[in-house]
Design a protein around this motif. Structure first.
Motif, PDB file in Angstrom:
ATOM      1  N   ASP A   1      12.728 -25.503 -22.533  1.00  0.00           N
ATOM      2  CA  ASP A   1      13.327 -26.158 -23.699  1.00  0.00           C
ATOM      3  C   ASP A   1      12.506 -27.364 -24.147  1.00  0.00           C
ATOM      4  O   ASP A   1      12.268 -27.548 -25.342  1.00  0.00           O
ATOM      5  CB  ASP A   1      14.763 -26.599 -23.403  1.00  0.00           C
ATOM      6  N   ARG A   2      12.064 -28.171 -23.187  1.00  0.00           N
ATOM      7  CA  ARG A   2      11.275 -29.358 -23.541  1.00  0.00           C
ATOM      8  C   ARG A   2       9.961 -28.966 -24.195  1.00  0.00           C
ATOM      9  O   ARG A   2       9.572 -29.521 -25.225  1.00  0.00           O
ATOM     10  CB  ARG A   2      11.005 -30.212 -22.301  1.00  0.00           C
ATOM     11  N   PHE A   3       9.250 -28.006 -23.610  1.00  0.00           N
ATOM     12  CA  PHE A   3       7.957 -27.590 -24.144  1.00  0.00           C
ATOM     13  C   PHE A   3       8.089 -27.124 -25.589  1.00  0.00           C
ATOM     14  O   PHE A   3       7.355 -27.565 -26.469  1.00  0.00           O
ATOM     15  CB  PHE A   3       7.342 -26.486 -23.277  1.00  0.00           C
ATOM     16  N   TRP A   4       9.023 -26.209 -25.864  1.00  0.00           N
ATOM     17  CA  TRP A   4       9.141 -25.649 -27.208  1.00  0.00           C
ATOM     18  C   TRP A   4       9.630 -26.691 -28.210  1.00  0.00           C
ATOM     19  O   TRP A   4       9.231 -26.664 -29.373  1.00  0.00           O
ATOM     20  CB  TRP A   4       9.997 -24.390 -27.205  1.00  0.00           C
ATOM     21  N   ARG A   5      10.441 -27.628 -27.765  1.00  0.00           N
ATOM     22  CA  ARG A   5      10.869 -28.726 -28.644  1.00  0.00           C
ATOM     23  C   ARG A   5       9.658 -29.593 -29.014  1.00  0.00           C
ATOM     24  O   ARG A   5       9.484 -29.983 -30.172  1.00  0.00           O
ATOM     25  CB  ARG A   5      11.952 -29.549 -27.932  1.00  0.00           C
ATOM     26  N   LEU A   6       8.796 -29.881 -28.017  1.00  0.00           N
ATOM     27  CA  LEU A   6       7.587 -30.679 -28.281  1.00  0.00           C
ATOM     28  C   LEU A   6       6.587 -29.930 -29.163  1.00  0.00           C
ATOM     29  O   LEU A   6       5.945 -30.519 -30.025  1.00  0.00           O
ATOM     30  CB  LEU A   6       6.944 -31.097 -26.960  1.00  0.00           C
ATOM     31  N   VAL A   7       6.459 -28.638 -28.952  1.00  0.00           N
ATOM     32  CA  VAL A   7       5.556 -27.832 -29.782  1.00  0.00           C
ATOM     33  C   VAL A   7       6.036 -27.877 -31.233  1.00  0.00           C
ATOM     34  O   VAL A   7       5.231 -28.056 -32.157  1.00  0.00           O
ATOM     35  CB  VAL A   7       5.466 -26.378 -29.279  1.00  0.00           C
ATOM     36  N   GLU A   8       7.316 -27.747 -31.432  1.00  0.00           N
ATOM     37  CA  GLU A   8       7.869 -27.824 -32.794  1.00  0.00           C
ATOM     38  C   GLU A   8       7.569 -29.183 -33.415  1.00  0.00           C
ATOM     39  O   GLU A   8       7.150 -29.288 -34.575  1.00  0.00           O
ATOM     40  CB  GLU A   8       9.367 -27.568 -32.768  1.00  0.00           C
ATOM     41  N   LYS A   9       7.737 -30.244 -32.641  1.00  0.00           N
ATOM     42  CA  LYS A   9       7.456 -31.605 -33.115  1.00  0.00           C
ATOM     43  C   LYS A   9       5.966 -31.758 -33.462  1.00  0.00           C
ATOM     44  O   LYS A   9       5.621 -32.304 -34.508  1.00  0.00           O
ATOM     45  CB  LYS A   9       7.837 -32.608 -32.022  1.00  0.00           C
TER      46      LYS A   9
ATOM     47  N   TRP B   1      -2.315 -19.327 -25.295  1.00  0.00           N
ATOM     48  CA  TRP B   1      -2.439 -20.415 -26.256  1.00  0.00           C
ATOM     49  C   TRP B   1      -1.517 -20.182 -27.435  1.00  0.00           C
ATOM     50  O   TRP B   1      -1.388 -19.060 -27.917  1.00  0.00           O
ATOM     51  CB  TRP B   1      -3.870 -20.526 -26.773  1.00  0.00           C
ATOM     52  N   ILE B   2      -0.929 -21.276 -27.908  1.00  0.00           N
ATOM     53  CA  ILE B   2      -0.075 -21.268 -29.086  1.00  0.00           C
ATOM     54  C   ILE B   2      -0.700 -22.237 -30.092  1.00  0.00           C
ATOM     55  O   ILE B   2      -0.972 -23.385 -29.749  1.00  0.00           O
ATOM     56  CB  ILE B   2       1.351 -21.772 -28.755  1.00  0.00           C
ATOM     57  N   GLY B   3      -0.925 -21.790 -31.313  1.00  0.00           N
ATOM     58  CA  GLY B   3      -1.471 -22.667 -32.341  1.00  0.00           C
ATOM     59  C   GLY B   3      -0.449 -23.702 -32.794  1.00  0.00           C
ATOM     60  O   GLY B   3       0.725 -23.385 -32.974  1.00  0.00           O
ATOM     61  N   LEU B   4      -0.909 -24.934 -32.977  1.00  0.00           N
ATOM     62  CA  LEU B   4      -0.043 -26.015 -33.452  1.00  0.00           C
ATOM     63  C   LEU B   4      -0.215 -26.285 -34.938  1.00  0.00           C
ATOM     64  O   LEU B   4       0.584 -26.991 -35.532  1.00  0.00           O
ATOM     65  CB  LEU B   4      -0.338 -27.310 -32.675  1.00  0.00           C
ATOM     66  N   ASP B   5      -1.270 -25.736 -35.534  1.00  0.00           N
ATOM     67  CA  ASP B   5      -1.581 -26.010 -36.938  1.00  0.00           C
ATOM     68  C   ASP B   5      -2.189 -24.743 -37.543  1.00  0.00           C
ATOM     69  O   ASP B   5      -3.307 -24.373 -37.181  1.00  0.00           O
ATOM     70  CB  ASP B   5      -2.563 -27.178 -37.007  1.00  0.00           C
TER      71      ASP B   5
ATOM     72  N   ALA C   1      -1.574 -25.437 -27.881  1.00  0.00           N
ATOM     73  CA  ALA C   1      -0.725 -25.754 -26.740  1.00  0.00           C
ATOM     74  C   ALA C   1      -0.838 -24.583 -25.768  1.00  0.00           C
ATOM     75  O   ALA C   1      -1.082 -23.442 -26.187  1.00  0.00           O
ATOM     76  CB  ALA C   1       0.720 -25.929 -27.182  1.00  0.00           C
ATOM     77  N   THR C   2      -0.670 -24.866 -24.491  1.00  0.00           N
ATOM     78  CA  THR C   2      -0.750 -23.835 -23.461  1.00  0.00           C
ATOM     79  C   THR C   2       0.555 -23.834 -22.672  1.00  0.00           C
ATOM     80  O   THR C   2       0.740 -24.662 -21.792  1.00  0.00           O
ATOM     81  CB  THR C   2      -1.934 -24.116 -22.496  1.00  0.00           C
ATOM     82  N   PRO C   3       1.463 -22.921 -22.994  1.00  0.00           N
ATOM     83  CA  PRO C   3       2.732 -22.902 -22.261  1.00  0.00           C
ATOM     84  C   PRO C   3       2.583 -22.438 -20.813  1.00  0.00           C
ATOM     85  O   PRO C   3       3.435 -22.717 -19.986  1.00  0.00           O
ATOM     86  CB  PRO C   3       3.610 -21.948 -23.063  1.00  0.00           C
ATOM     87  N   VAL C   4       1.489 -21.756 -20.512  1.00  0.00           N
ATOM     88  CA  VAL C   4       1.260 -21.323 -19.131  1.00  0.00           C
ATOM     89  C   VAL C   4      -0.214 -20.974 -18.939  1.00  0.00           C
ATOM     90  O   VAL C   4      -0.873 -20.467 -19.841  1.00  0.00           O
ATOM     91  CB  VAL C   4       2.140 -20.091 -18.772  1.00  0.00           C
ATOM     92  N   TYR C   5      -0.704 -21.301 -17.743  1.00  0.00           N
ATOM     93  CA  TYR C   5      -1.982 -20.792 -17.270  1.00  0.00           C
ATOM     94  C   TYR C   5      -1.840 -20.515 -15.788  1.00  0.00           C
ATOM     95  O   TYR C   5      -0.955 -21.067 -15.113  1.00  0.00           O
ATOM     96  CB  TYR C   5      -3.149 -21.756 -17.546  1.00  0.00           C
ATOM     97  N   CYS C   6      -2.692 -19.657 -15.289  1.00  0.00           N
ATOM     98  CA  CYS C   6      -2.710 -19.329 -13.867  1.00  0.00           C
ATOM     99  C   CYS C   6      -4.159 -19.061 -13.479  1.00  0.00           C
ATOM    100  O   CYS C   6      -4.797 -18.173 -14.045  1.00  0.00           O
ATOM    101  CB  CYS C   6      -1.839 -18.108 -13.588  1.00  0.00           C
ATOM    102  N   ILE C   7      -4.658 -19.830 -12.537  1.00  0.00           N
ATOM    103  CA  ILE C   7      -6.024 -19.646 -12.045  1.00  0.00           C
ATOM    104  C   ILE C   7      -5.941 -18.791 -10.779  1.00  0.00           C
ATOM    105  O   ILE C   7      -5.444 -19.239  -9.749  1.00  0.00           O
ATOM    106  CB  ILE C   7      -6.697 -20.986 -11.721  1.00  0.00           C
TER     107      ILE C   7
END
Length: 143
Positions: A132-140, A38-42, A23-29
């Motif tokens: 809040d939404r992002f981290w809740r979805l990452v947990e899911k 990047w955050i690992g999901l598995d 998951a990518t909580p933020v990027y900036c070009i």
């Protein structure tokens, strides 16, 4: 850098996140570099270092004749760092990059900032409820 470049970047980011369960909580070009987190999901399948190689290989053709920096600044967050609030500090640093560079007065006005979580195309980094939404979805997605 333009909307088409941003679109190609997001497409490659999506492929990378799917392939390496990230998951990518933020990027900036930025005009001359890219920041992303990047955050690992598995724990068994996520691999940020392989993802970086994949991204460099397949997105490199879109930045030609510019080339990737030989040694990008990569840092894998260790377990003890996760407890210290490093994600928030890193996210804030990335979001403030265009402000520090004098490109905008508020990061929210910069068009080349975003986030990516495969399967959730409506995530908007500028949404006040994003965090809040992002981290809740990452947990899911991680369970």
């Amino acid at each position: 850098m333009d909307k088409a470049f941003h679109f190609r970047f997001r497409e490659m980011l999506l492929h990378t996140c799917l392939r390496y369960r990230l998951a990518t909580p933020v990027y900036c070009i930025m005009p001359d570099h890219i920041h992303l987190l990047w955050i690992g999901l598995d724990n068994a399948k996520s691999d940020q270092l392989k993802a970086t190689s994949f991204m460099r290989k397949y997105f490199g053709r879109h930045i030609a004749p510019v080339r990737w920096q030989e040694q990008a600044h990569d840092h894998v967050v260790r377990e003890e760092e996760r407890q210290s609030g490093c994600y928030g500090d890193t996210i804030h640093y990335i979001l403030r990059n265009p402000v520090r560079a004098g490109l905008v007065e508020k990061w929210e006005d910069y068009p080349y900032i975003g986030a990516m979580l495969p399967g959730y195309p409506d995530l908007d980094r500028r949404d006040p409820g994003f965090h809040d939404r992002f981290w809740r979805l990452v947990e899911k997605e991680s369970s």
